[in-house]
Write a protein that holds these residues in place. Structure first.
Motif, PDB file in Angstrom:
ATOM      1  N   ASP A   1      30.827  51.144 125.244  1.00  0.00           N
ATOM      2  CA  ASP A   1      32.319  51.761 124.911  1.00  0.00           C
ATOM      3  C   ASP A   1      32.352  51.890 123.107  1.00  0.00           C
ATOM      4  N   GLU A   2      31.448  50.639 122.650  1.00  0.00           N
ATOM      5  CA  GLU A   2      31.877  50.917 121.331  1.00  0.00           C
ATOM      6  C   GLU A   2      31.491  51.071 120.439  1.00  0.00           C
ATOM      7  N   PHE A   3      29.795  51.801 120.881  1.00  0.00           N
ATOM      8  CA  PHE A   3      29.164  52.544 120.421  1.00  0.00           C
ATOM      9  C   PHE A   3      29.775  54.155 120.780  1.00  0.00           C
ATOM     10  N   ILE A   4      30.260  53.917 122.157  1.00  0.00           N
ATOM     11  CA  ILE A   4      30.626  55.318 122.731  1.00  0.00           C
ATOM     12  C   ILE A   4      31.633  56.120 121.453  1.00  0.00           C
ATOM     13  N   SER A   5      32.641  54.778 121.233  1.00  0.00           N
ATOM     14  CA  SER A   5      33.754  55.473 120.298  1.00  0.00           C
ATOM     15  C   SER A   5      33.448  56.088 119.359  1.00  0.00           C
ATOM     16  N   LYS A   6      32.029  55.274 118.335  1.00  0.00           N
ATOM     17  CA  LYS A   6      31.902  56.278 116.662  1.00  0.00           C
ATOM     18  C   LYS A   6      31.357  57.216 117.152  1.00  0.00           C
ATOM     19  N   LYS A   7      30.698  57.332 118.827  1.00  0.00           N
ATOM     20  CA  LYS A   7      30.074  58.836 118.869  1.00  0.00           C
ATOM     21  C   LYS A   7      30.902  59.942 118.551  1.00  0.00           C
TER      22      LYS A   7
ATOM     23  N   CYS B   1      29.601  63.424 124.812  1.00  0.00           N
ATOM     24  CA  CYS B   1      29.623  61.625 124.470  1.00  0.00           C
ATOM     25  C   CYS B   1      29.807  60.791 125.353  1.00  0.00           C
ATOM     26  N   GLY B   2      28.931  59.719 126.063  1.00  0.00           N
ATOM     27  CA  GLY B   2      28.818  58.666 126.994  1.00  0.00           C
ATOM     28  C   GLY B   2      28.996  59.531 128.530  1.00  0.00           C
ATOM     29  N   HIS B   3      27.925  59.711 128.553  1.00  0.00           N
ATOM     30  CA  HIS B   3      27.302  60.333 129.411  1.00  0.00           C
ATOM     31  C   HIS B   3      27.383  59.564 130.360  1.00  0.00           C
TER      32      HIS B   3
ATOM     33  N   GLY C   1      36.774  54.155 123.849  1.00  0.00           N
ATOM     34  CA  GLY C   1      36.506  55.446 123.852  1.00  0.00           C
ATOM     35  C   GLY C   1      37.499  55.857 123.013  1.00  0.00           C
ATOM     36  N   LEU C   2      37.986  55.819 122.527  1.00  0.00           N
ATOM     37  CA  LEU C   2      39.463  56.356 121.788  1.00  0.00           C
ATOM     38  C   LEU C   2      39.907  55.527 121.185  1.00  0.00           C
ATOM     39  N   LYS C   3      39.310  54.788 120.520  1.00  0.00           N
ATOM     40  CA  LYS C   3      40.270  53.559 119.592  1.00  0.00           C
ATOM     41  C   LYS C   3      40.632  54.260 118.562  1.00  0.00           C
ATOM     42  N   LYS C   4      39.397  55.166 117.723  1.00  0.00           N
ATOM     43  CA  LYS C   4      39.469  56.033 116.432  1.00  0.00           C
ATOM     44  C   LYS C   4      39.988  57.298 116.651  1.00  0.00           C
ATOM     45  N   VAL C   5      40.430  57.333 117.685  1.00  0.00           N
ATOM     46  CA  VAL C   5      41.295  58.796 118.139  1.00  0.00           C
ATOM     47  C   VAL C   5      42.431  59.288 116.988  1.00  0.00           C
ATOM     48  N   SER C   6      43.015  59.606 116.415  1.00  0.00           N
ATOM     49  CA  SER C   6      44.524  59.418 115.858  1.00  0.00           C
ATOM     50  C   SER C   6      44.991  60.246 116.834  1.00  0.00           C
ATOM     51  N   ASP C   7      46.913  60.025 116.416  1.00  0.00           N
ATOM     52  CA  ASP C   7      47.594  61.679 117.298  1.00  0.00           C
ATOM     53  C   ASP C   7      46.737  62.821 116.811  1.00  0.00           C
TER      54      ASP C   7
END
Ligand code: PEP
Length: 255
Positions: A109-115, A96-98, A153-159
């Motif tokens: 980065d926003e779009f990549i965070s969704k991926k 993601c986000g190469h 990029g990691l903002k939607k990722v949970s702990d």
């Protein structure tokens, strides 16, 4: 040196090279190379070859991934590919986000965070690529750029999900140029990435894989893998030939 506890990952990104039959032939050669039980191997063929490569590599322990994905299950997105499609084809990892996606296709980065998020939701492992351009590097902005790419990029990722994420530090000036970051330069940024991951997710950061990418070759793999925070590599050009890729896979741990 402290013992490295993270299982290394050697990943090949075939970019827009190899037809399905060429990829299948390569996978057959890959099946024959010596195996190591202390490292993981991954290849990311073009979409059209994922299913064939998966089939040839079945039961080998070698993973197969995709180079990209569109962040929706399905829909009117002409020319795109969904997580459901690549998963059914056999993908276990997704890049993601190469930097080529960021630079040529204007991905932000926003779009990549969704991926990253949707890849996790589909039970695959995202490899989030971060890295500065030559101009940013020369302007002394490397840390700021990488921090912003990680935080968005990691903002939607949970702990709970972060343990299933791989980060790849790929300085843009080193990709496909033959110029690689020195192992020490890469280590400095990798250790900074781990610090940011720790701020974001706590102690689990010490077990997250951080790969280096950018002109990795048989000549520099051992020195790179000797660095404390380099837990593997993402290899472009040198993953297209069996001799160079197998030498990289067989890196010497005790260099
Ligand atoms: C890449 O494609 O991610 C890459 C690092 O390419 P190369 O190894 O050719 O520099």
């Amino acid at each position: 040196m402290r013992e490295k506890l993270i299982r290394p990952l050697i990943a090949g990104n075939w970019k827009m090279y190899k037809t399905p039959s060429e990829a299948e032939d390569f996978a057959r050669e890959l099946r024959e190379i010596p195996k190591f039980d202390d490292r993981d191997i991954l290849v990311c063929p073009p979409f059209t070859a994922i299913a064939k490569v998966r089939k040839v590599l079945d039961q080998t322990g070698i993973f197969v991934g995709a180079q990209n994905v569109y962040p929706a299950e399905e829909g009117a997105f002409t020319g795109e590919i969904s997580p459901k499609m690549i998963k059914e084809a056999g993908a276990q990892y997704v890049i993601c986000g190469h930097s080529e996606r960021r630079q040529i296709f204007n991905e932000d980065d926003e779009f990549i965070s969704k991926k990253v998020k949707i890849v996790l939701q589909y039970g695959m492992i995202p490899i989030l690529c971060v890295g500065e351009t030559l101009m940013q590097n020369e302007a002394g902005e490397t840390f700021n750029v990488v921090e912003a790419q990680l935080k968005t990029g990691l903002k939607k990722v949970s702990d709970n999900e972060i343990k299933n994420v791989v980060i790849a530090y790929e300085p843009v000036w080193a990709i496909g140029t033959g110029k690689n970051a020195t192992p020490q330069q890469a280590q400095t940024v990798h250790s900074f990435i781990r610090k940011i991951l720790k701020e974001m997710f706590g102690d689990i950061a010490s077990s997250i894989r951080i790969l280096y990418g950018g002109s990795v070759k048989p000549e520099n793999i051992d020195q790179l893998m000797a660095e404390q925070d380099i837990n593997g590599v993402l290899v472009g050009g040198a993953s297209l030939k069996i001799d160079s890729f197998s030498r990289i896979i067989g890196f010497n741990k005790n260099h």
